[in-house]
Design a protein around this motif. Structure first.
Motif, short mmCIF file in Angstrom:
data_model
loop_
_atom_site.label_atom_id
_atom_site.label_comp_id
_atom_site.label_asym_id
_atom_site.label_seq_id
_atom_site.Cartn_x
_atom_site.Cartn_y
_atom_site.Cartn_z
N ILE A 115 0.84 -1.21 0.00
CA ILE A 115 0.00 0.00 0.00
C ILE A 115 0.87 1.25 0.00
O ILE A 115 0.66 2.18 -0.80
N LEU A 116 1.86 1.29 0.89
CA LEU A 116 2.72 2.47 0.97
C LEU A 116 3.55 2.65 -0.29
O LEU A 116 3.87 3.78 -0.67
N GLY A 117 3.86 1.56 -0.97
CA GLY A 117 4.57 1.64 -2.25
C GLY A 117 3.74 2.29 -3.34
O GLY A 117 4.28 2.76 -4.34
N MET A 118 2.43 2.30 -3.16
CA MET A 118 1.52 2.92 -4.12
C MET A 118 1.14 4.35 -3.74
O MET A 118 0.22 4.92 -4.33
N ALA A 119 1.81 4.94 -2.77
CA ALA A 119 1.42 6.25 -2.24
C ALA A 119 1.27 7.30 -3.34
O ALA A 119 0.29 8.04 -3.37
N ASN A 120 2.22 7.36 -4.27
CA ASN A 120 2.14 8.35 -5.35
C ASN A 120 0.94 8.09 -6.25
O ASN A 120 0.27 9.02 -6.69
N GLU A 121 0.67 6.82 -6.54
CA GLU A 121 -0.48 6.47 -7.37
C GLU A 121 -1.80 6.83 -6.68
O GLU A 121 -2.73 7.31 -7.31
N VAL A 122 -1.87 6.60 -5.37
CA VAL A 122 -3.08 6.93 -4.62
C VAL A 122 -3.30 8.43 -4.63
O VAL A 122 -4.41 8.91 -4.88
N ARG A 123 -2.24 9.19 -4.39
CA ARG A 123 -2.37 10.65 -4.42
C ARG A 123 -2.80 11.15 -5.79
O ARG A 123 -3.66 12.03 -5.90
N ALA A 124 -2.24 10.59 -6.85
CA ALA A 124 -2.62 10.99 -8.21
C ALA A 124 -4.07 10.63 -8.49
O ALA A 124 -4.82 11.42 -9.07
N PHE A 125 -4.49 9.45 -8.07
CA PHE A 125 -5.87 9.02 -8.26
C PHE A 125 -6.84 9.97 -7.56
O PHE A 125 -7.86 10.36 -8.12
N ILE A 126 -6.49 10.36 -6.34
CA ILE A 126 -7.34 11.29 -5.58
C ILE A 126 -7.43 12.63 -6.31
O ILE A 126 -8.51 13.20 -6.44
N ARG A 127 -6.30 13.14 -6.77
CA ARG A 127 -6.31 14.41 -7.51
C ARG A 127 -7.18 14.31 -8.76
O ARG A 127 -7.96 15.21 -9.06
N GLU A 128 -7.04 13.22 -9.50
CA GLU A 128 -7.78 13.04 -10.75
C GLU A 128 -9.29 12.88 -10.52
O GLU A 128 -10.09 13.21 -11.39
N ASN A 129 -9.65 12.37 -9.36
CA ASN A 129 -11.06 12.09 -9.08
C ASN A 129 -11.64 12.98 -7.99
O ASN A 129 -12.69 12.67 -7.42
N GLU A 130 -10.99 14.09 -7.73
CA GLU A 130 -11.38 14.99 -6.64
C GLU A 130 -12.85 15.38 -6.71
O GLU A 130 -13.54 15.43 -5.70
N SER A 131 -13.35 15.62 -7.89
CA SER A 131 -14.73 16.09 -8.03
C SER A 131 -15.76 15.02 -7.63
O SER A 131 -16.89 15.34 -7.28
N SER A 132 -15.38 13.76 -7.66
CA SER A 132 -16.29 12.67 -7.32
C SER A 132 -16.15 12.21 -5.87
O SER A 132 -16.96 11.43 -5.39
N LEU A 133 -15.12 12.66 -5.20
CA LEU A 133 -14.82 12.17 -3.85
C LEU A 133 -15.40 13.06 -2.77
O LEU A 133 -15.55 14.27 -2.95
#
Length: 80
Positions: free
Chosen positions: A59-77
């Protein structure tokens, strides 16, 4: 009359203590080793979030991917 004042004072003390506990519970994150050898994260939800060490590493190895996903989907979250 003194008994009524004592009860009121005790009620106020308990209310203040309850507020302190609620505030501490929502702000304080902590880690603990679970009974089954996992790593439990307390303070996010009502119950701890528990994963084994290798799962946390993934999970921690995916930290950058998780942050990018959140940024990309901010309007839906939603946020609390």
């Amino acid at each position: 009359m003194a008994e009524q004042e004592d009860l009121q004072a005790e009620l106020e003390r308990l209310r203040a203590e309850n507020e302190t506990l609620k505030t501490r519970a929502t702000r304080e994150l902590r880690l603990q080793v679970s009974q089954k050898g996992g790593v439990s994260l307390y303070g996010i939800r009502r119950f701890p979030i528990t994963f084994y060490a290798d799962e946390w590493d993934r999970i921690l190895g995916m930290a950058n991917e998780v942050r990018a996903f959140i940024r990309e989907n901010e309007s839906s979250l939603k946020r609390k």
